[in-house]
Design a protein around this motif. Structure first.
Motif, PDB file in Angstrom:
ATOM      1  N   LEU A 133      62.496  40.145   0.013  1.00  0.00           N
ATOM      2  CA  LEU A 133      62.101  41.278   0.850  1.00  0.00           C
ATOM      3  C   LEU A 133      62.285  42.620   0.151  1.00  0.00           C
ATOM      4  O   LEU A 133      63.227  42.804  -0.637  1.00  0.00           O
ATOM      5  CB  LEU A 133      62.917  41.278   2.143  1.00  0.00           C
ATOM      6  N   PRO A 134      61.415  43.584   0.463  1.00  0.00           N
ATOM      7  CA  PRO A 134      61.600  44.955  -0.026  1.00  0.00           C
ATOM      8  C   PRO A 134      62.674  45.668   0.787  1.00  0.00           C
ATOM      9  O   PRO A 134      63.182  45.135   1.780  1.00  0.00           O
ATOM     10  CB  PRO A 134      60.234  45.590   0.163  1.00  0.00           C
ATOM     11  N   ALA A 135      62.998  46.883   0.391  1.00  0.00           N
ATOM     12  CA  ALA A 135      64.046  47.665   1.057  1.00  0.00           C
ATOM     13  C   ALA A 135      63.659  47.967   2.508  1.00  0.00           C
ATOM     14  O   ALA A 135      62.481  48.077   2.837  1.00  0.00           O
ATOM     15  CB  ALA A 135      64.283  48.962   0.295  1.00  0.00           C
ATOM     16  N   PRO A 136      64.644  48.112   3.399  1.00  0.00           N
ATOM     17  CA  PRO A 136      64.378  48.336   4.830  1.00  0.00           C
ATOM     18  C   PRO A 136      63.570  49.589   5.142  1.00  0.00           C
ATOM     19  O   PRO A 136      62.884  49.649   6.152  1.00  0.00           O
ATOM     20  CB  PRO A 136      65.787  48.439   5.436  1.00  0.00           C
ATOM     21  N   GLN A 137      63.638  50.607   4.285  1.00  0.00           N
ATOM     22  CA  GLN A 137      62.934  51.859   4.565  1.00  0.00           C
ATOM     23  C   GLN A 137      61.452  51.823   4.178  1.00  0.00           C
ATOM     24  O   GLN A 137      60.751  52.822   4.299  1.00  0.00           O
ATOM     25  CB  GLN A 137      63.612  53.047   3.881  1.00  0.00           C
ATOM     26  N   THR A 138      60.967  50.670   3.715  1.00  0.00           N
ATOM     27  CA  THR A 138      59.566  50.557   3.325  1.00  0.00           C
ATOM     28  C   THR A 138      58.714  50.027   4.487  1.00  0.00           C
ATOM     29  O   THR A 138      59.205  49.322   5.373  1.00  0.00           O
ATOM     30  CB  THR A 138      59.403  49.613   2.124  1.00  0.00           C
ATOM     31  N   GLY A 144      64.084  32.870   8.692  1.00  0.00           N
ATOM     32  CA  GLY A 144      64.183  32.027   7.503  1.00  0.00           C
ATOM     33  C   GLY A 144      65.611  31.634   7.181  1.00  0.00           C
ATOM     34  O   GLY A 144      66.568  32.178   7.738  1.00  0.00           O
ATOM     35  N   PRO A 145      65.766  30.668   6.246  1.00  0.00           N
ATOM     36  CA  PRO A 145      67.092  30.199   5.864  1.00  0.00           C
ATOM     37  C   PRO A 145      67.885  31.192   5.025  1.00  0.00           C
ATOM     38  O   PRO A 145      69.105  31.086   4.894  1.00  0.00           O
ATOM     39  CB  PRO A 145      66.787  28.928   5.054  1.00  0.00           C
ATOM     40  N   GLY A 146      67.219  32.181   4.458  1.00  0.00           N
ATOM     41  CA  GLY A 146      67.938  33.154   3.637  1.00  0.00           C
ATOM     42  C   GLY A 146      67.020  34.255   3.190  1.00  0.00           C
ATOM     43  O   GLY A 146      65.795  34.080   3.147  1.00  0.00           O
ATOM     44  N   ARG A 147      67.584  35.400   2.877  1.00  0.00           N
ATOM     45  CA  ARG A 147      66.784  36.529   2.441  1.00  0.00           C
ATOM     46  C   ARG A 147      67.430  37.205   1.242  1.00  0.00           C
ATOM     47  O   ARG A 147      68.645  37.324   1.167  1.00  0.00           O
ATOM     48  CB  ARG A 147      66.623  37.559   3.570  1.00  0.00           C
ATOM     49  N   TYR A 148      66.558  37.638   0.326  1.00  0.00           N
ATOM     50  CA  TYR A 148      66.997  38.424  -0.821  1.00  0.00           C
ATOM     51  C   TYR A 148      66.264  39.756  -0.774  1.00  0.00           C
ATOM     52  O   TYR A 148      65.083  39.805  -0.458  1.00  0.00           O
ATOM     53  CB  TYR A 148      66.673  37.701  -2.132  1.00  0.00           C
ATOM     54  N   GLN A 149      66.965  40.814  -1.094  1.00  0.00           N
ATOM     55  CA  GLN A 149      66.373  42.151  -0.978  1.00  0.00           C
ATOM     56  C   GLN A 149      66.326  42.837  -2.323  1.00  0.00           C
ATOM     57  O   GLN A 149      67.301  42.815  -3.081  1.00  0.00           O
ATOM     58  CB  GLN A 149      67.195  42.996   0.004  1.00  0.00           C
ATOM     59  N   PHE A 150      65.187  43.448  -2.642  1.00  0.00           N
ATOM     60  CA  PHE A 150      65.004  44.159  -3.899  1.00  0.00           C
ATOM     61  C   PHE A 150      64.319  45.501  -3.626  1.00  0.00           C
ATOM     62  O   PHE A 150      63.691  45.685  -2.586  1.00  0.00           O
ATOM     63  CB  PHE A 150      64.153  43.328  -4.865  1.00  0.00           C
ATOM     64  N   ILE A 151      64.432  46.401  -4.583  1.00  0.00           N
ATOM     65  CA  ILE A 151      63.833  47.727  -4.425  1.00  0.00           C
ATOM     66  C   ILE A 151      62.419  47.771  -4.977  1.00  0.00           C
ATOM     67  O   ILE A 151      61.493  48.241  -4.330  1.00  0.00           O
ATOM     68  CB  ILE A 151      64.713  48.804  -5.108  1.00  0.00           C
ATOM     69  N   GLN A 152      62.215  47.229  -6.184  1.00  0.00           N
ATOM     70  CA  GLN A 152      60.928  47.318  -6.841  1.00  0.00           C
ATOM     71  C   GLN A 152      60.054  46.104  -6.542  1.00  0.00           C
ATOM     72  O   GLN A 152      60.518  44.969  -6.588  1.00  0.00           O
ATOM     73  CB  GLN A 152      61.115  47.455  -8.359  1.00  0.00           C
ATOM     74  N   ALA A 153      58.768  46.349  -6.271  1.00  0.00           N
ATOM     75  CA  ALA A 153      57.833  45.253  -5.990  1.00  0.00           C
ATOM     76  C   ALA A 153      57.668  44.355  -7.210  1.00  0.00           C
ATOM     77  O   ALA A 153      57.515  43.132  -7.071  1.00  0.00           O
ATOM     78  CB  ALA A 153      56.482  45.812  -5.573  1.00  0.00           C
ATOM     79  N   GLU A 154      57.690  44.939  -8.400  1.00  0.00           N
ATOM     80  CA  GLU A 154      57.551  44.134  -9.609  1.00  0.00           C
ATOM     81  C   GLU A 154      58.684  43.122  -9.725  1.00  0.00           C
ATOM     82  O   GLU A 154      58.469  41.975 -10.154  1.00  0.00           O
ATOM     83  CB  GLU A 154      57.535  45.036 -10.855  1.00  0.00           C
ATOM     84  N   THR A 155      59.878  43.523  -9.299  1.00  0.00           N
ATOM     85  CA  THR A 155      61.017  42.606  -9.329  1.00  0.00           C
ATOM     86  C   THR A 155      60.826  41.490  -8.310  1.00  0.00           C
ATOM     87  O   THR A 155      61.115  40.318  -8.595  1.00  0.00           O
ATOM     88  CB  THR A 155      62.324  43.370  -9.021  1.00  0.00           C
ATOM     89  N   ILE A 156      60.324  41.828  -7.128  1.00  0.00           N
ATOM     90  CA  ILE A 156      60.081  40.819  -6.093  1.00  0.00           C
ATOM     91  C   ILE A 156      59.093  39.777  -6.589  1.00  0.00           C
ATOM     92  O   ILE A 156      59.297  38.562  -6.428  1.00  0.00           O
ATOM     93  CB  ILE A 156      59.563  41.498  -4.810  1.00  0.00           C
ATOM     94  N   ILE A 157      57.997  40.227  -7.211  1.00  0.00           N
ATOM     95  CA  ILE A 157      56.982  39.299  -7.717  1.00  0.00           C
ATOM     96  C   ILE A 157      57.559  38.425  -8.822  1.00  0.00           C
ATOM     97  O   ILE A 157      57.304  37.210  -8.878  1.00  0.00           O
ATOM     98  CB  ILE A 157      55.749  40.079  -8.211  1.00  0.00           C
ATOM     99  N   ALA A 158      58.378  39.027  -9.697  1.00  0.00           N
ATOM    100  CA  ALA A 158      58.988  38.246 -10.784  1.00  0.00           C
ATOM    101  C   ALA A 158      59.926  37.176 -10.228  1.00  0.00           C
ATOM    102  O   ALA A 158      59.957  36.033 -10.731  1.00  0.00           O
ATOM    103  CB  ALA A 158      59.744  39.181 -11.723  1.00  0.00           C
ATOM    104  N   MET A 159      60.670  37.523  -9.186  1.00  0.00           N
ATOM    105  CA  MET A 159      61.578  36.548  -8.581  1.00  0.00           C
ATOM    106  C   MET A 159      60.798  35.422  -7.890  1.00  0.00           C
ATOM    107  O   MET A 159      61.216  34.260  -7.909  1.00  0.00           O
ATOM    108  CB  MET A 159      62.491  37.244  -7.569  1.00  0.00           C
ATOM    109  N   ALA A 160      59.656  35.772  -7.294  1.00  0.00           N
ATOM    110  CA  ALA A 160      58.815  34.743  -6.675  1.00  0.00           C
ATOM    111  C   ALA A 160      58.257  33.807  -7.737  1.00  0.00           C
ATOM    112  O   ALA A 160      58.176  32.585  -7.534  1.00  0.00           O
ATOM    113  CB  ALA A 160      57.681  35.398  -5.895  1.00  0.00           C
ATOM    114  N   GLU A 161      57.872  34.355  -8.877  1.00  0.00           N
ATOM    115  CA  GLU A 161      57.369  33.518  -9.968  1.00  0.00           C
ATOM    116  C   GLU A 161      58.451  32.584 -10.500  1.00  0.00           C
ATOM    117  O   GLU A 161      58.159  31.453 -10.925  1.00  0.00           O
ATOM    118  CB  GLU A 161      56.855  34.393 -11.109  1.00  0.00           C
ATOM    119  N   ALA A 162      59.696  33.035 -10.441  1.00  0.00           N
ATOM    120  CA  ALA A 162      60.802  32.205 -10.934  1.00  0.00           C
ATOM    121  C   ALA A 162      61.205  31.142  -9.922  1.00  0.00           C
ATOM    122  O   ALA A 162      61.986  30.234 -10.245  1.00  0.00           O
ATOM    123  CB  ALA A 162      61.996  33.094 -11.275  1.00  0.00           C
ATOM    124  N   GLY A 163      60.695  31.259  -8.682  1.00  0.00           N
ATOM    125  CA  GLY A 163      61.001  30.261  -7.674  1.00  0.00           C
ATOM    126  C   GLY A 163      62.230  30.555  -6.847  1.00  0.00           C
ATOM    127  O   GLY A 163      62.737  29.664  -6.152  1.00  0.00           O
TER     128      GLY A 163
END
Length: 312
Positions: free
Chosen positions: A198-203, A220-239
């Protein structure tokens, strides 16, 4: 008849005041002149035009037919002069000054570069400041008049005027370990079964995701929060989990090791808009750039007036 070049333009001013006041005395008071001097000026104008402009009685002064025509002509001329002067001033103002705008990061990176490059090339003396802000900070900057206008998610706040410039669907970025990679779509209920990135709450994106999950009773069973969209996409690619991102972001940063799937049930289409504080006039430079952004982004994205979208 004398030509217009031989007529003192002050006589036209005096004529318009007399026509408006219907009295030499009242016109004299308004012009700070003796009413006899006003009468002399009107007589001079009538002599030069060789027409009678007023029917005079002891109690009133009324326009003749020729006088009424002259009044209408002078009114039109006055409007054209003011319009021309305004255009001259705005053209001069457009070539100098400064403006500030705020934008969500992905619109700034995808759509603004060519538009701003052309604008600053055309108007090099205009200083342009761009602030990449989350939607919460973007609205605050507008409200406090720290920026002239902004580009961000469409909203319903009555303090702002929203002009949609693009509508885009939301997609899920899904690693093959979660779902069969041959599929083209996935439901919100399905992605809620896996960890979400997930992106930051203020977005705005975070508000949309939270609201869709909440309104559909999903958790969902769990959530991870990141600031940058590029980081979110990279984490999704990593599974690490599944990400929800707008289509323009994914076109700019297409994932290699994960599948982009259309999100359904519900199918969310969000709008991005040019946003300005309602009733606040823009400077000529800011107005020109705002109109340019609206026109060019709509052309590129194919946005049609009245196109439907979701608002959160």
């Amino acid at each position: 008849m004398e030509t217009i070049n031989d007529i003192n333009l002050r006589l036209f001013q005096t004529f318009l005041v007399v026509a408006s006041e219907g009295s030499f005395r009242l016109a004299g008071e308004k012009l700070k002149r003796a009413h006899s001097a006003v009468s002399v000026q009107i007589r001079q104008l009538e002599e030069q035009l060789q027409v009678k402009l007023f029917d005079r009685t002891t109690r009133s002064v009324k326009l003749t037919e020729e006088g009424a025509r002259l009044q209408e002509s002078l009114r039109k001329a006055h409007f054209e002069i003011l319009h021309g002067l305004r255009e001259i001033r705005e053209a001069a103002d457009l070539k100098r000054g400064q403006l500030s705008l705020a934008s969500s990061s992905h619109v700034a990176s995808v759509h603004l570069p060519p538009i701003l490059t052309e604008f600053v090339s055309q108007f090099p003396e205009v200083a342009v400041t761009i602030r990449e802000l989350t939607s919460t900070d973007l609205y605050a900057a507008l409200r406090q008049q720290e920026v002239d206008f902004a580009i961000g998610p469409h909203g319903t706040d009555p303090a702002f005027e929203f002009s949609p410039i693009l509508v885009e669907p939301l997609h899920a970025v899904v690693h093959p370990r979660f779902v069969d990679p041959s599929r083209d779509s996935i439901t919100w209920q399905e992605i809620a079964q896996f960890p979400m990135l997930l992106p930051a709450p203020q977005t705005a994106m975070r508000r949309i995701v939270d609201e869709v999950l909440r309104s559909n009773g999903l958790e969902g069973p769990g959530r991870y929060q990141f600031i940058q969209a590029e980081t979110i996409i990279a984490m999704a690619e990593a599974g690490l989990g599944i990400a929800v991102q707008p289509s323009t972001r994914l076109e700019k940063h297409p994932p290699v090791n994960a599948r982009v799937m259309t999100l359904t049930e519900p199918h969310i289409r969000r709008a991005m808009s040019l946003i300005r504080l309602r009733d606040r006039a823009l400077s000529p430079a800011a107005r020109h750039l705002a109109e340019k952004i609206i026109t060019e982004v709509r052309t590129v994205t194919g946005y049609q007036q009245g196109e439907s979208f979701s608002v959160y």
